[in-house]
Design an enzyme around this catalytic site. Structure first.
Site, PDB file in Angstrom:
ATOM      1  N   ASP A  41      27.840 -33.303 -26.763  1.00 48.11           N
ATOM      2  CA  ASP A  41      28.925 -32.465 -27.274  1.00 48.11           C
ATOM      3  C   ASP A  41      29.716 -31.825 -26.140  1.00 48.11           C
ATOM      4  OD1 ASP A  41      27.419 -30.153 -26.646  1.00 48.11           O
ATOM      5  OD2 ASP A  41      26.390 -30.303 -28.582  1.00 48.11           O
ATOM      6  N   LYS A  63      32.258 -30.554 -30.656  1.00 47.02           N
ATOM      7  CA  LYS A  63      31.855 -29.389 -31.428  1.00 47.02           C
ATOM      8  C   LYS A  63      32.390 -28.153 -30.744  1.00 47.02           C
ATOM      9  CE  LYS A  63      27.697 -29.602 -33.239  1.00 47.02           C
ATOM     10  NZ  LYS A  63      26.567 -28.652 -33.067  1.00 47.02           N
ATOM     11  N   MET A 176      28.764 -16.751 -27.212  1.00 49.78           N
ATOM     12  CA  MET A 176      29.952 -16.888 -28.082  1.00 49.78           C
ATOM     13  C   MET A 176      30.573 -15.520 -28.378  1.00 49.78           C
ATOM     14  SD  MET A 176      28.229 -19.664 -30.643  1.00 49.78           S
ATOM     15  CE  MET A 176      26.588 -18.966 -30.506  1.00 49.78           C
TER      16      MET A 176
HETATM   17  C1  LIG Z   1      26.923 -22.754 -29.212  1.00 48.45           C
HETATM   18  S1  LIG Z   1      26.311 -21.787 -27.887  1.00 48.45           S
HETATM   19  C2  LIG Z   1      25.159 -22.938 -27.194  1.00 48.45           C
HETATM   20  C3  LIG Z   1      24.151 -22.323 -26.288  1.00 48.45           C
HETATM   21  C4  LIG Z   1      23.205 -23.332 -25.655  1.00 48.45           C
HETATM   22  N1  LIG Z   1      22.373 -23.983 -26.620  1.00 48.45           N
HETATM   23  C5  LIG Z   1      22.334 -22.665 -24.585  1.00 48.45           C
HETATM   24  O1  LIG Z   1      21.116 -22.614 -24.722  1.00 48.45           O
HETATM   25  O2  LIG Z   1      22.913 -22.216 -23.571  1.00 48.45           O
HETATM   26  C6  LIG Z   1      27.654 -21.814 -26.773  1.00 48.45           C
HETATM   27  C7  LIG Z   1      27.796 -20.557 -25.933  1.00 48.45           C
HETATM   28  O3  LIG Z   1      26.873 -20.568 -24.859  1.00 48.45           O
HETATM   29  C8  LIG Z   1      27.422 -19.871 -23.766  1.00 48.45           C
HETATM   30  N2  LIG Z   1      27.488 -20.785 -22.606  1.00 48.45           N
HETATM   31  C9  LIG Z   1      27.011 -22.033 -22.549  1.00 48.45           C
HETATM   32  N3  LIG Z   1      27.181 -22.550 -21.318  1.00 48.45           N
HETATM   33  C10 LIG Z   1      27.809 -21.600 -20.590  1.00 48.45           C
HETATM   34  C11 LIG Z   1      28.268 -21.533 -19.240  1.00 48.45           C
HETATM   35  N4  LIG Z   1      28.112 -22.540 -18.380  1.00 48.45           N
HETATM   36  N5  LIG Z   1      28.859 -20.387 -18.824  1.00 48.45           N
HETATM   37  C12 LIG Z   1      29.029 -19.342 -19.656  1.00 48.45           C
HETATM   38  N6  LIG Z   1      28.599 -19.356 -20.940  1.00 48.45           N
HETATM   39  C13 LIG Z   1      28.001 -20.462 -21.399  1.00 48.45           C
HETATM   40  C14 LIG Z   1      28.805 -19.392 -24.185  1.00 48.45           C
HETATM   41  O4  LIG Z   1      28.674 -18.092 -24.707  1.00 48.45           O
HETATM   42  C15 LIG Z   1      29.138 -20.381 -25.279  1.00 48.45           C
HETATM   43  O5  LIG Z   1      30.103 -19.862 -26.165  1.00 48.45           O
END
Ligand SMILES: C[S@@+](CC[C@H](N)C(=O)[O-])C[C@H]1O[C@@H](n2cnc3c(N)ncnc32)[C@H](O)[C@@H]1O
Length: 252
Positions: A41, A63, A176
């Site tokens: 995704d 997504k 998020m």
């Molecule tokens: C749908 S959630 C998925 C989280 C993922 N499963 C995890 O364990 O990191 C998506 C959110 O994770 C955070 N996120 C994921 N990767 C990131 C990154 N490299 N830098 C900042 N925030 C991140 C942000 O808040 C984003 O909106």
């Protein structure tokens, strides 16, 4: 690892980590080389996608909050169909599949269809992003607890246990939380946190494009608008954020 059953394939639900390809686990890397097809995704970084061998079929299932390239039930159905064709299917998700990643929903469907699966944890954004921003999520002098919450807006409101969040000596990590940042800050102040509580917002953490904006509950929302931060961004609230000034190391 041998592919034992010729009739029914298998699904590997794998965490890709927050972006830096070096944070991929060895297990994830090995399985990428043993798969027939990878479904990934939008949170999986280009650096990680580049590690998928050429011979492996790649399917982007996207997504984003308001732009679902493939709805969740269709992703679930696709995983089932590919596995029933006898394929080894690697479902690659940003961060950790079990943390705000709907990984549980995907393997529930597999379980209902009797499809074998394995789960490979990944470095979740909270761990990876905080580490690369020089913000220890716990610290004996500042935070003895850390909570992860999803801060997305639903019908213009955010349904969280604000009294539980607004406790002293606790770090709050909001996934998020960019769109609802102003609402989140207002609620935390209304439930007892000082409006001078430090806050960091980190965009694209662990990647060369990483940006870190530091403020306090009272100021961070306009700062983030001014800096034009975009998704993916992670919000970290609490005294540990002050350590960034002395402990930052990445891109410094
Ligand atoms: C749908 S959630 C998925 C989280 C993922 N499963 C995890 O364990 O990191 C998506 C959110 O994770 C955070 N996120 C994921 N990767 C990131 C990154 N490299 N830098 C900042 N925030 C991140 C942000 O808040 C984003 O909106």
């Amino acid at each position: 690892m041998e592919h034992k059953d010729n009739k029914k394939g298998e699904v590997y639900l794998v965490g890709a980590g927050p972006g830096d390809a070096d944070l991929l686990t060895l297990r994830a890397y090995q399985l990428l080389h043993q798969s027939d097809v990878v479904l990934y995704d939008n949170l999986v970084s280009e650096a990680v996608i580049a590690l998928i061998p050429d011979a492996v079929e790649k399917i982007y299932v996207g997504k984003q909050k308001s732009r679902h390239t493939l709805p969740q039930d269709q992703i679930n159905a696709l995983l089932v169909r590919l596995a029933e064709e006898g394929k080894r299917v690697l479902r690659l998700k940003g961060g950790d599949p079990f943390i705000f990643g709907r990984g549980g929903e995907e393997i529930e469907t597999l379980s209902q269809h009797g499809i074998p699966f394995q789960v490979v944890p990944g470095v979740t954004a909270a761990s990876g992003v905080a580490a690369y921003a020089g913000i220890p999520l716990t610290h004996r002098d500042h935070a003895q607890a850390c909570v992860f919450v999803a801060g997305h807006l639903k019908d213009d409101s955010i349904d969280l246990d604000w009294s539980m969040l607004a406790r002293p000596n606790q770090t709050i990590v909001v996934y998020m939380g960019l769109e609802g940042l102003s609402t989140i800050c207002t609620h935390l102040i209304a439930h007892g946190l000082s409006d001078h509580t430090p806050v960091a917002v980190v965009q694209q953490g662990t990647l060369p494009e990483q940006r870190v904006i530091i403020g306090v509950l009272k100021t961070i929302a306009p700062q983030v608008v001014e800096a034009k931060l975009k998704s993916p961004s992670l919000v970290i609230v609490g005294g540990v954020v002050n350590l960034h000034t002395t402990l930052k190391w990445f891109l410094s």
